[in-house]
Write an enzyme that holds these catalytic residues in place. Structure first.
Site, PDB file in Angstrom:
ATOM      1  N   GLY A  20       0.694  -1.326   0.015  1.00 18.89           N
ATOM      2  CA  GLY A  20      -0.004  -0.046   0.047  1.00 18.89           C
ATOM      3  C   GLY A  20       0.745   1.179  -0.115  1.00 18.89           C
ATOM      4  O   GLY A  20       2.118   1.290   0.597  1.00 18.89           O
ATOM      5  N   HIS A  44      -1.593  -5.959   3.741  1.00 20.91           N
ATOM      6  CA  HIS A  44      -0.614  -6.165   2.714  1.00 20.91           C
ATOM      7  C   HIS A  44       0.673  -6.381   3.601  1.00 20.91           C
ATOM      8  O   HIS A  44       0.807  -5.746   4.673  1.00 20.91           O
ATOM      9  CB  HIS A  44      -0.276  -5.046   1.658  1.00 20.91           C
ATOM     10  CG  HIS A  44      -1.315  -5.200   0.765  1.00 20.91           C
ATOM     11  ND1 HIS A  44      -1.682  -6.533  -0.315  1.00 20.91           N
ATOM     12  CD2 HIS A  44      -2.459  -4.352   0.096  1.00 20.91           C
ATOM     13  CE1 HIS A  44      -2.661  -6.153  -1.066  1.00 20.91           C
ATOM     14  NE2 HIS A  44      -2.810  -4.861  -1.033  1.00 20.91           N
ATOM     15  N   PRO A  45       1.801  -7.079   2.998  1.00 16.47           N
ATOM     16  CA  PRO A  45       2.890  -7.215   3.807  1.00 16.47           C
ATOM     17  C   PRO A  45       3.496  -5.797   4.408  1.00 16.47           C
ATOM     18  O   PRO A  45       3.942  -5.618   5.636  1.00 16.47           O
ATOM     19  CB  PRO A  45       3.923  -7.835   2.978  1.00 16.47           C
ATOM     20  CG  PRO A  45       3.055  -8.514   2.010  1.00 16.47           C
ATOM     21  CD  PRO A  45       1.949  -7.613   1.703  1.00 16.47           C
ATOM     22  N   GLU A  46       3.506  -4.792   3.734  1.00 20.28           N
ATOM     23  CA  GLU A  46       3.747  -3.380   4.221  1.00 20.28           C
ATOM     24  C   GLU A  46       2.977  -2.298   3.696  1.00 20.28           C
ATOM     25  O   GLU A  46       2.514  -2.559   2.401  1.00 20.28           O
ATOM     26  CB  GLU A  46       5.217  -2.939   3.893  1.00 20.28           C
ATOM     27  CG  GLU A  46       6.364  -4.052   4.256  1.00 20.28           C
ATOM     28  CD  GLU A  46       6.819  -3.826   5.907  1.00 20.28           C
ATOM     29  OE1 GLU A  46       6.421  -2.905   6.388  1.00 20.28           O
ATOM     30  OE2 GLU A  46       7.707  -4.656   6.151  1.00 20.28           O
ATOM     31  N   THR A  47       2.856  -1.478   4.255  1.00 20.74           N
ATOM     32  CA  THR A  47       2.033   0.014   3.603  1.00 20.74           C
ATOM     33  C   THR A  47       3.061   0.957   3.852  1.00 20.74           C
ATOM     34  O   THR A  47       3.452   1.130   5.150  1.00 20.74           O
ATOM     35  CB  THR A  47       0.798   0.148   4.285  1.00 20.74           C
ATOM     36  OG1 THR A  47      -0.092  -0.840   3.921  1.00 20.74           O
ATOM     37  CG2 THR A  47       0.229   1.542   3.704  1.00 20.74           C
TER      38      THR A  47
END
Length: 282
Positions: A20, A44-47
């Protein structure tokens, strides 16, 4: 406020690592709780959240990264996704873009191609040194295979486990609950597993890896830019290669990361593609 979902370290939608990206308006940071809630909502894994800095500041943007559970110290793929978004939005000035991060210091990136194009993006990140350590108790059982060697990665906070061959990396079906318990006990962000490519450079990549961080809300990360700040110096030394290397992260959403050492820095190069744009209404 708009949010974009970008697949990083790939040129094809629904592969690579999704992130994101939220470009914030100038001013103070939103509350940490709000940032964490939005990252958890996107799941998500990272934003990545990027905040523009005033003219004359030491960087162009301040950047922070959140997993669905915690704030991260460093994230490569979400930074690459942010640069991709800035390029699509026409917010790059033609030169390098500088990010101020709370843990990684000043990070620099640059994008090939004109505004709106999908050329390669290169990130300049600090290299992560390794120190060989005995294999922690329970790691072999958690992975289902005994590593040939294990290394701590300093401030990055990961454990690097070297496996016998590429097939062993691809075949892993780890016990994620055991990996999470090990990570909490050893104060790890996660576990990187790696091996040399089965056919060397003929395959189009030099080494393979996978990354597991269930204690941080990421059971398996598809393509982990920050892990390549460890993998680049490790494989450069092991393979005796001073030129650029290519890593394949062999997850269910595979992606490739080009790496090159420059002193105590690592250049990470890849592509990205936007798959979704949305408007935040809260």
């Amino acid at each position: 406020m708009r949010i974009q979902i970008v697949d990083a370290f790939t040129s094809r939608p629904f592969t690579g690592n999704p992130a994101g990206v939220c470009l914030l308006p100038a001013g103070p940071w939103p509350d940490d709780a709000w940032l964490g809630q939005l990252a958890a909502e996107l799941n998500h894994p990272e934003t990545a959240f990027a905040l523009p800095l005033p003219a004359g500041a030491e960087a162009d943007w301040e950047i922070r990264w959140f997993t669905p559970l915690v704030e991260a110290n460093l994230c490569g793929h979400a930074t690459l996704a942010t640069v991709h978004t800035l390029r699509r939005e026409g917010l790059l000035t033609g030169g390098p873009v500088r990010f101020l991060s709370r843990s990684g210091g000043l990070l620099t990136a640059w994008a090939d191609g004109d505004e709106g194009e999908d050329g390669e993006i290169t990130l300049d990140f600090p290299s992560a040194p390794t120190t060989e350590v005995p294999t922690p108790a329970g790691l072999a059982d958690a992975l289902g295979v005994r590593p040939e060697a294990t290394f701590r990665t300093g401030a990055l906070g990961d454990l690097l486990a070297v496996l016998p061959d590429e097939a062993a990396v691809r075949a892993l079906r780890p016990d994620l609950a055991a990996i999470a318990a090990l990570s909490l006990r050893e104060e790890l962000r996660g576990v990187i597993v790696t091996a040399a490519a089965a056919t060397g450079a003929e395959s189009g990549y030099d080494f393979v890896s996978r990354f597991f961080a269930p204690a941080r809300g990421i059971p398996e990360d598809p393509v982990t830019g920050s892990a390549h700040t460890v993998l680049a110096p490790y494989w450069a030394a092991r393979l005796g290669r001073l030129d650029a290397l290519t890593g394949l992260q062999a997850s269910g959403r595979p992606g490739r990361v080009k790496v090159a050492l420059q002193g105590d820095r690592v250049l990470l190069t890849g592509r990205a593609v936007t798959v979704l744009e949305a408007t935040l209404r809260v």
